[in-house]
Design a protein around this motif. Structure first.
Motif, PDB file in Angstrom:
ATOM      1  N   PRO A  94     -26.482  37.588  -6.435  1.00 54.03           N
ATOM      2  CA  PRO A  94     -25.032  37.751  -6.469  1.00 54.03           C
ATOM      3  C   PRO A  94     -24.668  39.234  -6.516  1.00 54.03           C
ATOM      4  N   SER A 124     -15.837  44.944 -10.767  1.00 56.50           N
ATOM      5  CA  SER A 124     -15.752  44.073  -9.601  1.00 56.50           C
ATOM      6  C   SER A 124     -15.032  42.795  -9.995  1.00 56.50           C
ATOM      7  N   CYS A 125     -14.267  42.249  -9.044  1.00 61.74           N
ATOM      8  CA  CYS A 125     -13.504  41.054  -9.379  1.00 61.74           C
ATOM      9  C   CYS A 125     -14.416  39.835  -9.319  1.00 61.74           C
ATOM     10  N   ALA A 126     -13.985  38.778  -9.977  1.00 65.90           N
ATOM     11  CA  ALA A 126     -14.840  37.601 -10.141  1.00 65.90           C
ATOM     12  C   ALA A 126     -15.271  37.017  -8.799  1.00 65.90           C
ATOM     13  N   ASP A 132     -24.514  45.790 -11.218  1.00 68.70           N
ATOM     14  CA  ASP A 132     -25.240  46.210 -12.428  1.00 68.70           C
ATOM     15  C   ASP A 132     -26.280  47.259 -12.090  1.00 68.70           C
ATOM     16  N   ASP A 171     -17.958  39.097  -7.321  1.00 66.93           N
ATOM     17  CA  ASP A 171     -19.164  38.929  -8.127  1.00 66.93           C
ATOM     18  C   ASP A 171     -20.059  37.806  -7.630  1.00 66.93           C
ATOM     19  N   ARG A 172     -19.426  36.746  -7.149  1.00 69.98           N
ATOM     20  CA  ARG A 172     -20.193  35.561  -6.780  1.00 69.98           C
ATOM     21  C   ARG A 172     -20.784  35.631  -5.381  1.00 69.98           C
ATOM     22  N   SER A 175     -22.736  40.700  -8.338  1.00 67.59           N
ATOM     23  CA  SER A 175     -22.648  41.207  -9.711  1.00 67.59           C
ATOM     24  C   SER A 175     -23.961  41.872 -10.142  1.00 67.59           C
ATOM     25  N   ASP A 176     -25.093  41.303  -9.719  1.00 67.34           N
ATOM     26  CA  ASP A 176     -26.392  41.909 -10.035  1.00 67.34           C
ATOM     27  C   ASP A 176     -26.541  43.273  -9.364  1.00 67.34           C
ATOM     28  N   LYS A 186     -23.078  36.325  -2.280  1.00 65.77           N
ATOM     29  CA  LYS A 186     -24.526  36.522  -2.224  1.00 65.77           C
ATOM     30  C   LYS A 186     -24.857  37.676  -1.283  1.00 65.77           C
TER      31      LYS A 186
END
Lengths: 197, 386
Positions: free
Chosen positions: B321, B339-341, B327, B344-345, B323-324, B347
């Motif tokens: 994702p 980042s927005c939700a 990070d 984030d999701r 989000s990783d 891939k």
């Protein structure tokens, strides 16, 4: 019934990490990721959709203010399912006058989603899966569900079922053995019914 | 299981999906039914496609299906967030009434604290809050140039070189040396025994000033990739936060950031033994990863290069994702990214080249995914454009 994927645990754990460190987006993602699995598990206890929605809200609400509870947790699903089961038992207790919970039994109702299969055939497959799982006791069904559907470790299931890990292992093994002996008589039954027809 | 395999030879996918033994295998696999169905597929390879399809049918089957629609999820989440916000207000109100009392107490504690932890604290803030690479030899702190390469010589002297080949030499400490690489920088360490260590950002490595004749030991907090030279007489041990890795000669990656719950050891070549602090241990083969948590030590099959490519300035992604990735970039470049939700999701797949400029990296993400990069008052935000 998902195949045990060779998936890395990092995705979940990164998410948890972010959540523990105060990231609200991570909280939202965790909710969205697990809410349906929690609904499915809750349905097994015979609750209606609205009650379950509220119960799951309670679980996440509590979690939000108690992020630390996730520290050291390696499988968020386990934590959430355990919390939901506790919440369900509480609801059940307050609904009933006595604290007798023996009436509460885990049940499983399958739904085949593959649209390429004719509806009639789908129903037959569903019946067979149900038949298979109904050979088990409620506790065995719960253990098999957590083990093979939710892919949990024996140690985790042990905590949810409030018994020791070796006892869960025995429970699952006994379930498999039981299915196997029943299988034979079942096959015979099927043969006989075919002969009669 | 005493069932004849022959009767299954003419089965179609739907027949398998309806078969009680087949269902039993999918729902509660064990040695005996696994063997039966593997044997069957070997004897009747023509049935494999039908079996695979039947597996897919059962996989798509939901038990106690009761999924919430996207709208329902949204609605529930909104309700949940309102509840949370109301509770937060309550907490704030409560807090203000305690403030006066707490202020007195804090004042008192502050005086006490200052008396006790003066020295240590100063040292630590230098080390951790710093933006430059530091090499601490005994008590002496040397500031190193950006992305410095460090060569340890057998005589104990240390050669520091920059990208443009300028170099300087310093003397090693007598006991242990500590290398601190801040977020946003990387370093490379060449040891007197020929071993090489690539040090990723936000990492602290501690190693002996002079190598012992019977052992080699390195402590790490953060991420390093090692190519250890073979020396059967001197086993090489790397200690992480709650685990250690013992090697003879091999190539592997260790990620042990204090903020991560899972610490990881990924093996590229050779063999290593991973031991966790609660005395679980296992041997890793190439392309395996050990995931270490507080209570658990597990093995996973991986493509090792994906975990090592950072040393070549490349991030290899396989459906992680976003989000990783965010990070990772935060740590690698030492910046903060929001980042927005929805973003984030998403891939991510492919290779991300980690150039010197974070702008370039973010632009290449924006070019390949439905996101846009918004910069506002020194803050970077990734938003979905879907």
């Amino acid at each position: 019934m998902s195949e045990k994927l060779n998936q890395l645990p990092t995705d979940d754990l990164f998410l948890l990490d972010r959540f523990i460190n105060g990231n609200d987006d991570a909280f939202t993602i965790i909710y969205n990721r697990y809410v349906n699995q929690l609904m499915a598990f809750g349905m097994g206890w015979g609750f209606d959709k609205e009650t379950l929605k509220d119960a799951i809200q309670d679980v996440f609400y509590k979690l939000y203010f108690n992020r630390k509870a996730f520290q050291g947790v390696s499988n968020p699903k386990f934590y959430l399912i355990r919390a939901l089961k506790n919440r369900i038992l509480d609801i059940q207790k307050s609904n009933m006058d006595t604290t007798d919970l023996t009436g509460l039994e885990f049940s499983v109702r399958p739904t085949v989603l593959d649209e390429l299969i004719a509806e009639e055939e789908r129903n037959k497959i569903e019946k067979q899966i149900e038949l298979y799982l109904n050979l088990l006791t409620g506790r065995q069904r719960e253990a098999v569900y957590l083990r093979f559907i939710e892919e949990m470790e024996y140690e985790e299931i042990a905590i949810i079922l409030e018994m020791s890990a070796p006892a869960v292992r025995k429970l699952v093994c006994r379930a498999i053995a039981r299915i196997r002996t029943e299988e034979l008589s079942l096959v015979m039954l099927l043969c006989i019914s075919r002969m009669i027809n | 299981m005493q069932i004849s395999k022959e009767k299954y030879s003419s089965y179609k996918a739907v027949d398998f999906a309806k078969d009680i033994h087949f269902i039993g295998w999918r729902l509660s696999p064990d040695e005996s039914n696994n063997k039966f169905w593997t044997d069957f597929q070997n004897e009747y390879p023509a049935c494999k496609p039908e079996i695979n399809q039947a597996i897919r049918v059962l996989q798509s089957t939901k038990l106690n299906q009761c999924s919430l629609s996207l709208e329902e999820k949204k609605e529930e989440l909104t309700k949940l967030k309102v509840r949370i916000r109301n509770n937060k207000r309550k907490v704030i109100l409560l807090r203000t009434s305690y403030v006066a009392a707490a202020a007195c107490l804090i004042g008192a504690l502050f005086v006490l604290q200052n008396l006790f932890i003066k020295d240590n604290q100063i040292n630590d803030t230098i080390a951790r809050g710093s933006k430059v690479i530091q090499l601490i030899t005994d008590e002496k702190v040397s500031i190193l140039p950006r992305n410095a390469r460090i060569t340890y010589r057998t005589d104990g002297s240390i050669l520091i070189s920059e990208n443009n080949n300028k170099s300087q030499s310093i003397t090693s400490g007598r006991k242990r040396n500590r290398l601190i690489v801040p977020r946003g920088q990387r370093s490379y360490l060449s040891m007197p025994d020929g071993s090489k260590i690539w040090v990723n950002s936000g990492t602290e490595v501690e190693f002996p000033a002079l190598m012992d004749h019977n052992k080699r030991e390195v402590n790490v907090s953060g991420e390093i990739y090692l190519e250890v030279s073979k020396d059967p007489k001197r086993p090489f041990t790397v200690k992480g936060d709650n685990f250690s890795v013992e090697v003879l000669g091999t190539k592997f990656n260790i990620s042990s950031y204090p903020s991560d719950i899972v610490k990881r050891v990924v093996l590229l070549e050779g063999k290593v033994k991973v031991q966790s602090s609660n005395n679980q241990s296992l041997i890793l083969d190439p392309n395996q990863m050990a995931a270490i948590t507080k209570n658990n030590l597990t093995v996973h099959e991986v493509d090792a290069y994906n975990y090592i490519s950072w040393k070549d300035g490349v991030l290899t992604l396989n459906s992680q994702p976003l989000s990783d990735v965010v990070d990772y970039l935060e740590r690698y470049y030492g910046i903060e990214i929001e980042s927005c939700a929805k973003a984030d999701r998403m891939k991510c797949n492919g290779k991300l080249i980690l150039t010197d400029s974070i702008e370039d990296v973010l632009n290449s993400i924006a070019m390949t995914m439905p996101v846009k990069i918004v910069k506002k008052e020194n803050k970077i935000k990734i938003c979905s454009t879907d």
